[in-house]
Enzyme design. Sequence first.
Site, mmCIF file in Angstrom:
data_model
loop_
_atom_site.group_PDB
_atom_site.id
_atom_site.type_symbol
_atom_site.label_atom_id
_atom_site.label_comp_id
_atom_site.label_asym_id
_atom_site.label_seq_id
_atom_site.Cartn_x
_atom_site.Cartn_y
_atom_site.Cartn_z
ATOM 1 N N LYS A 1 2.999 -3.488 42.539
ATOM 2 C CA LYS A 1 1.749 -3.689 43.292
ATOM 3 C C LYS A 1 0.598 -3.351 42.341
ATOM 4 O O LYS A 1 0.271 -2.196 42.128
ATOM 5 C CB LYS A 1 1.739 -2.763 44.515
ATOM 6 C CG LYS A 1 0.918 -3.238 45.697
ATOM 7 C CD LYS A 1 -0.566 -3.204 45.600
ATOM 8 C CE LYS A 1 -1.269 -1.896 45.389
ATOM 9 N NZ LYS A 1 -2.666 -2.133 44.910
ATOM 10 N N GLU B 1 1.407 9.643 37.567
ATOM 11 C CA GLU B 1 0.570 9.809 36.379
ATOM 12 C C GLU B 1 -0.862 9.680 36.872
ATOM 13 O O GLU B 1 -1.298 8.599 37.250
ATOM 14 C CB GLU B 1 0.939 8.758 35.330
ATOM 15 C CG GLU B 1 0.522 9.153 33.938
ATOM 16 C CD GLU B 1 -0.779 8.515 33.520
ATOM 17 O OE1 GLU B 1 -1.840 9.177 33.723
ATOM 18 O OE2 GLU B 1 -0.752 7.403 33.023
ATOM 19 N N CYS C 1 -7.366 7.415 31.641
ATOM 20 C CA CYS C 1 -6.911 8.662 32.260
ATOM 21 C C CYS C 1 -6.959 9.813 31.257
ATOM 22 O O CYS C 1 -7.235 10.943 31.618
ATOM 23 C CB CYS C 1 -5.525 8.497 32.857
ATOM 24 S SG CYS C 1 -4.354 7.723 31.758
ATOM 25 N N GLU D 1 -13.250 13.937 37.435
ATOM 26 C CA GLU D 1 -12.994 12.774 36.595
ATOM 27 C C GLU D 1 -14.043 11.712 36.897
ATOM 28 O O GLU D 1 -14.162 11.244 38.020
ATOM 29 C CB GLU D 1 -11.589 12.225 36.886
ATOM 30 C CG GLU D 1 -11.223 11.070 35.996
ATOM 31 C CD GLU D 1 -9.774 10.625 36.175
ATOM 32 O OE1 GLU D 1 -9.360 10.399 37.314
ATOM 33 O OE2 GLU D 1 -9.073 10.509 35.149
HETATM 34 P P1 NAI Z 1 -6.702 4.517 43.184
HETATM 35 O O1 NAI Z 1 -5.881 5.704 42.901
HETATM 36 O O2 NAI Z 1 -7.185 4.274 44.560
HETATM 37 O O3 NAI Z 1 -5.899 3.197 42.741
HETATM 38 C C1 NAI Z 1 -4.735 3.164 41.957
HETATM 39 C C2 NAI Z 1 -3.684 2.297 42.632
HETATM 40 O O4 NAI Z 1 -3.251 2.923 43.834
HETATM 41 C C3 NAI Z 1 -4.156 0.909 43.042
HETATM 42 O O5 NAI Z 1 -3.126 -0.029 42.851
HETATM 43 C C4 NAI Z 1 -4.437 1.088 44.526
HETATM 44 O O6 NAI Z 1 -4.374 -0.111 45.257
HETATM 45 C C5 NAI Z 1 -3.309 2.021 44.912
HETATM 46 N N1 NAI Z 1 -3.530 2.774 46.159
HETATM 47 C C6 NAI Z 1 -4.704 3.196 46.689
HETATM 48 N N2 NAI Z 1 -4.490 3.836 47.854
HETATM 49 C C7 NAI Z 1 -3.156 3.846 48.063
HETATM 50 C C8 NAI Z 1 -2.316 4.348 49.088
HETATM 51 N N3 NAI Z 1 -2.805 4.990 50.148
HETATM 52 N N4 NAI Z 1 -0.990 4.178 48.980
HETATM 53 C C9 NAI Z 1 -0.465 3.537 47.914
HETATM 54 N N5 NAI Z 1 -1.206 3.018 46.914
HETATM 55 C C10 NAI Z 1 -2.539 3.168 46.985
HETATM 56 O O7 NAI Z 1 -7.943 4.546 42.214
HETATM 57 P P2 NAI Z 1 -9.409 3.907 42.478
HETATM 58 O O8 NAI Z 1 -9.894 4.233 43.841
HETATM 59 O O9 NAI Z 1 -9.335 2.496 42.125
HETATM 60 O O10 NAI Z 1 -10.282 4.713 41.419
HETATM 61 C C11 NAI Z 1 -10.929 5.889 41.813
HETATM 62 C C12 NAI Z 1 -10.825 6.936 40.754
HETATM 63 O O11 NAI Z 1 -9.479 7.249 40.493
HETATM 64 C C13 NAI Z 1 -11.388 6.555 39.406
HETATM 65 O O12 NAI Z 1 -12.751 6.741 39.350
HETATM 66 C C14 NAI Z 1 -10.638 7.506 38.504
HETATM 67 O O13 NAI Z 1 -11.270 8.751 38.498
HETATM 68 C C15 NAI Z 1 -9.296 7.626 39.145
HETATM 69 N N6 NAI Z 1 -8.304 6.743 38.521
HETATM 70 C C16 NAI Z 1 -7.438 7.263 37.617
HETATM 71 C C17 NAI Z 1 -6.551 6.436 36.968
HETATM 72 C C18 NAI Z 1 -5.609 6.946 35.955
HETATM 73 O O14 NAI Z 1 -5.177 6.185 35.100
HETATM 74 N N7 NAI Z 1 -5.196 8.177 35.998
HETATM 75 C C19 NAI Z 1 -6.519 4.994 37.206
HETATM 76 C C20 NAI Z 1 -7.429 4.553 38.227
HETATM 77 C C21 NAI Z 1 -8.287 5.412 38.829
#
Ligand code: NAI
Length: 484
Positions: A177, A252, A286, A385
Amino acid sequence: MSDIPDRLWIANAWSDAEAGATFATTNPATGEVITQVAEARAVDVHRAVESAREAFSGKAWRQMNPHRRAELLWKLADALEANADELAALETADNGKPYFESRKVDLPSVVENFRYFAGMADKVQGETIPVAGPFFNYTRREPLGVVGVITPWNFPLSLAAWKVAPALACGNCVVLKPAEQTPLTALRLGELAAEVGFPPGVLNVVPGFGPTAGSALVRDPGVDAIAFTGSTEVGRVVMREAADTLKKVSLELGGKSPNVVFADAELKSAVRGASTGIFYGKGEVCAAGSRILVERPVYDDFVEQFAGRARQMTVGDPMDEKTRLGAIVSEEQLERVLGYIEAGKAEGARLVAGGERTTVNGRGNFVTATVFADVEPPMRIAQEEIFGPVAAIIPFDDVDDAVAKANQTIYGLAAGIWTRDVGKAHRVAAEIQAGTVWINTYNQYDSASPFGGYKQSGFGRDLGWESALEKYTQVKSVWVALDR
Ligand code: NAI
Ligand code: MG
């Protein structure tokens, strides 16, 4: 760009979502919609899971000769390499990252990743154990079954590869996904896997939103494990939701990684390394070195040189091969980053470079390379972050103070250390609570070296041989009586 992939990829075929839902994916450098993509909801995710389950229980994949599985992964690497220009352009259009990064860094590493794990596919083996009594005991390393992979938008294809390649190498089937902001390259990955001969259902790709598609994958009883990369906040939700079906979870998550510059460092390299550490990938990384800790004797000098370098880091059209600072992935993320810049000013940090929203050719989500000096550890810009091109520089007094400040965070993903004193470098590397430590360098990765978090940066490791075994296989112990 030729055919842009825009539907669900299930059982080696394109299909629409059952409800007919679609969502737009946008080029953040122009604001233009690239295409409408089919939006998977729970019923579609379940169909993908069933296809993966069927593939896992069928003979084609489960009983595939491991050398042949290795060969398929290698062929997929070849196919990715052959299509690298197209994939890199797709990634840049979807994410806003410089084409230089997509084409010269992401794609080669994705190819290397599939080749590394291709090499592993026929070397997943158990042990013979010396047990008491007239018994022969051995272990088998078996796949988990269906692995649900959830990826973020910052390195869409790379982070998919980090999980998909080892999961497949270990004999699992996958439902991927991708992030709703950047679904396109993952869909192409599915299509290329079919082209090189992966059986139907072994790799399925279901774009959709987190709370619907992502959550459905986490809850589906047909999924055995979830490999997630994303925010710490969502990581907590995933862990909670996976509990009902007792899925194996690996997370991660985010970071607030310290880049520690000692007074005895080679200052020019430290400035350069700290700059790549935070501005590479627009800081949407990240492991971004978002907290730069600098020892007082070189503090003013460092701040001046670092700010000077940031001012030269101009934004540009991501497709221009000279561009090194691209577009922020989405409007939402742009607002988030700008919000943190305001918070930094309000909390009294000294803005020494950037700090503004800007455009390229009059459009797009761009932010200038931003540097705050005199940041204090409790400030929000030193704790949360940001995931944007925003550096927070913090002074420190000595080694103990550096270590204390480096560890003053809920996160523990990565860290950098800059010094010419070898002993000090290793002492500090041991003291910092982080899954990766870079000494006199930053942002180095290799498929063979494990990567993942301490503390609230998550658990489980991507990359590396042992991490993959731990994450994507389970051990079966088999007993044989020798006296009958
Ligand atoms: P997110 O954590 O919401 O998105 C990452 C993935 O998780 C996406 O595929 C999203 O569709 C999925 N997701 C979201 N809610 C979910 C749920 N309830 N159950 C299962 N999957 C779910 O990240 P977002 O909102 O796009 O970004 C927000 C912040 O998160 C960023 O500003 C950053 O600080 C952090 N982030 C960190 C990342 C990393 O590589 N460690 C990557 C992306 C975001
Ligand atoms: Mg997009």
